[in-house]
Design a protein around this motif. Sequence first.
Motif, mmCIF file in Angstrom:
data_model
loop_
_atom_site.group_PDB
_atom_site.id
_atom_site.type_symbol
_atom_site.label_atom_id
_atom_site.label_comp_id
_atom_site.label_asym_id
_atom_site.label_seq_id
_atom_site.Cartn_x
_atom_site.Cartn_y
_atom_site.Cartn_z
ATOM 1 N N GLN A 150 -84.408 31.824 -61.931
ATOM 2 C CA GLN A 150 -83.844 33.164 -62.031
ATOM 3 C C GLN A 150 -84.949 34.200 -62.239
ATOM 4 N N VAL A 151 -85.918 33.857 -63.061
ATOM 5 C CA VAL A 151 -87.049 34.759 -63.294
ATOM 6 C C VAL A 151 -87.783 35.046 -61.987
ATOM 7 N N LYS A 152 -87.973 34.007 -61.180
ATOM 8 C CA LYS A 152 -88.689 34.163 -59.910
ATOM 9 C C LYS A 152 -87.901 34.968 -58.877
ATOM 10 N N SER A 153 -86.605 35.141 -59.117
ATOM 11 C CA SER A 153 -85.774 35.873 -58.158
ATOM 12 C C SER A 153 -85.851 37.383 -58.338
ATOM 13 N N VAL A 154 -86.522 37.844 -59.391
ATOM 14 C CA VAL A 154 -86.579 39.279 -59.686
ATOM 15 C C VAL A 154 -87.361 40.034 -58.624
ATOM 16 N N THR A 155 -86.833 41.177 -58.225
ATOM 17 C CA THR A 155 -87.481 42.058 -57.253
ATOM 18 C C THR A 155 -87.736 43.415 -57.912
ATOM 19 N N PRO A 156 -88.566 44.267 -57.305
ATOM 20 C CA PRO A 156 -88.756 45.622 -57.848
ATOM 21 C C PRO A 156 -87.441 46.383 -58.005
ATOM 22 N N GLN A 157 -86.516 46.202 -57.073
ATOM 23 C CA GLN A 157 -85.233 46.886 -57.166
ATOM 24 C C GLN A 157 -84.411 46.379 -58.345
ATOM 25 N N THR A 158 -84.497 45.079 -58.629
ATOM 26 C CA THR A 158 -83.801 44.522 -59.788
ATOM 27 C C THR A 158 -84.270 45.204 -61.066
ATOM 28 N N ILE A 159 -85.584 45.397 -61.197
ATOM 29 C CA ILE A 159 -86.160 46.024 -62.385
ATOM 30 C C ILE A 159 -85.621 47.441 -62.557
ATOM 31 N N LYS A 160 -85.607 48.219 -61.480
ATOM 32 C CA LYS A 160 -85.120 49.594 -61.537
ATOM 33 C C LYS A 160 -83.661 49.645 -61.971
ATOM 34 N N THR A 161 -82.849 48.779 -61.403
ATOM 35 C CA THR A 161 -81.418 48.778 -61.699
ATOM 36 C C THR A 161 -81.144 48.377 -63.141
ATOM 37 N N LEU A 162 -81.815 47.332 -63.615
ATOM 38 C CA LEU A 162 -81.611 46.873 -64.990
ATOM 39 C C LEU A 162 -82.063 47.921 -66.000
ATOM 40 N N ALA A 163 -83.177 48.589 -65.721
ATOM 41 C CA ALA A 163 -83.672 49.618 -66.635
ATOM 42 C C ALA A 163 -82.666 50.760 -66.755
ATOM 43 N N ALA A 164 -82.099 51.182 -65.619
ATOM 44 C CA ALA A 164 -81.117 52.262 -65.639
ATOM 45 C C ALA A 164 -79.837 51.836 -66.349
ATOM 46 N N GLN A 165 -79.481 50.564 -66.209
ATOM 47 C CA GLN A 165 -78.235 50.068 -66.790
ATOM 48 C C GLN A 165 -78.320 49.834 -68.288
ATOM 49 N N TYR A 166 -79.417 49.211 -68.728
ATOM 50 C CA TYR A 166 -79.492 48.770 -70.114
ATOM 51 C C TYR A 166 -80.256 49.704 -71.050
ATOM 52 N N LEU A 167 -81.257 50.415 -70.563
ATOM 53 C CA LEU A 167 -82.058 51.274 -71.434
ATOM 54 C C LEU A 167 -81.436 52.658 -71.517
ATOM 55 N N GLU A 168 -80.253 52.723 -72.087
ATOM 56 C CA GLU A 168 -79.496 53.966 -72.189
ATOM 57 C C GLU A 168 -79.722 54.628 -73.548
ATOM 58 N N PRO A 169 -79.867 55.954 -73.570
ATOM 59 C CA PRO A 169 -80.112 56.666 -74.831
ATOM 60 C C PRO A 169 -79.041 56.426 -75.888
ATOM 61 N N ASN A 170 -77.766 56.421 -75.495
ATOM 62 C CA ASN A 170 -76.692 56.304 -76.487
ATOM 63 C C ASN A 170 -76.513 54.894 -77.024
ATOM 64 N N ARG A 171 -77.348 53.956 -76.585
ATOM 65 C CA ARG A 171 -77.261 52.582 -77.086
ATOM 66 C C ARG A 171 -78.483 52.225 -77.935
ATOM 67 N N MET A 172 -79.289 53.236 -78.263
ATOM 68 C CA MET A 172 -80.538 52.964 -78.977
ATOM 69 C C MET A 172 -80.420 53.234 -80.467
ATOM 70 N N SER A 173 -81.090 52.407 -81.250
ATOM 71 C CA SER A 173 -81.216 52.586 -82.698
ATOM 72 C C SER A 173 -82.697 52.488 -83.052
ATOM 73 N N ALA A 174 -83.056 53.049 -84.209
ATOM 74 C CA ALA A 174 -84.456 53.011 -84.623
ATOM 75 C C ALA A 174 -84.567 52.606 -86.085
ATOM 76 N N ALA A 175 -85.588 51.822 -86.388
ATOM 77 C CA ALA A 175 -85.900 51.437 -87.769
ATOM 78 C C ALA A 175 -87.372 51.731 -88.014
ATOM 79 N N ILE A 176 -87.665 52.412 -89.120
ATOM 80 C CA ILE A 176 -89.032 52.831 -89.421
ATOM 81 C C ILE A 176 -89.463 52.259 -90.769
#
Length: 199
Positions: free
Chosen positions: A130-156
Amino acid sequence: MHHDVPLLEVLLGVLGMGDSSRLYQKLFYDKSLVSDVSTSVYVPRDPGMFLFSAELKKTEDLAEVCRTFCEERNRIIQEKVSKSEIERVVTNIESDKLYSTQTVDGLAGRPGFLKFSLGNLNFDADYIEQVKSVTPQTIKTLAAQYLEPNRMSAAIFQPKGEALISINDVKSGFEKLNAPAKTVKKVAVRKKEALEPEI
């Protein structure tokens, strides 16, 4: 295990796996703001999370560190990730799997974990495929889907006796996350599913 987890490990590897990663290059080498920065994906039985960890040289640089993360998050969505970046991460993941079975403890423990915890002796081989199946387009799509501002928390964590940093400083560092990103082509990735391994 959720089908996106191996793909997400590659995404996070591009961002923060090793000193060749984007965040390490920017924050450590270019801006000299941190002594270390890394990323990882944590997937227990409950919904999992991405972890972005940075050790700052000066606490007052936190907003700039956050802004840099936002810039790299946006850039990975808007621009094409190079194949060489993906290949570097895939090689590292393969190496970690290989080295984990180079000791007697590893040889004895890993098969037992795969059999009795995951119920699949072929898990590692399937994971690598599965790791070897990753393409540049996969990376772009996953980043847009999962790295959303309203799902982020921070600990300092700050040194004892140091004036506590304002939450507004943290928020200001993430302002660029709200910048519009270019629309990316969808690939076969399910949306908004909890990362829950099926164990």
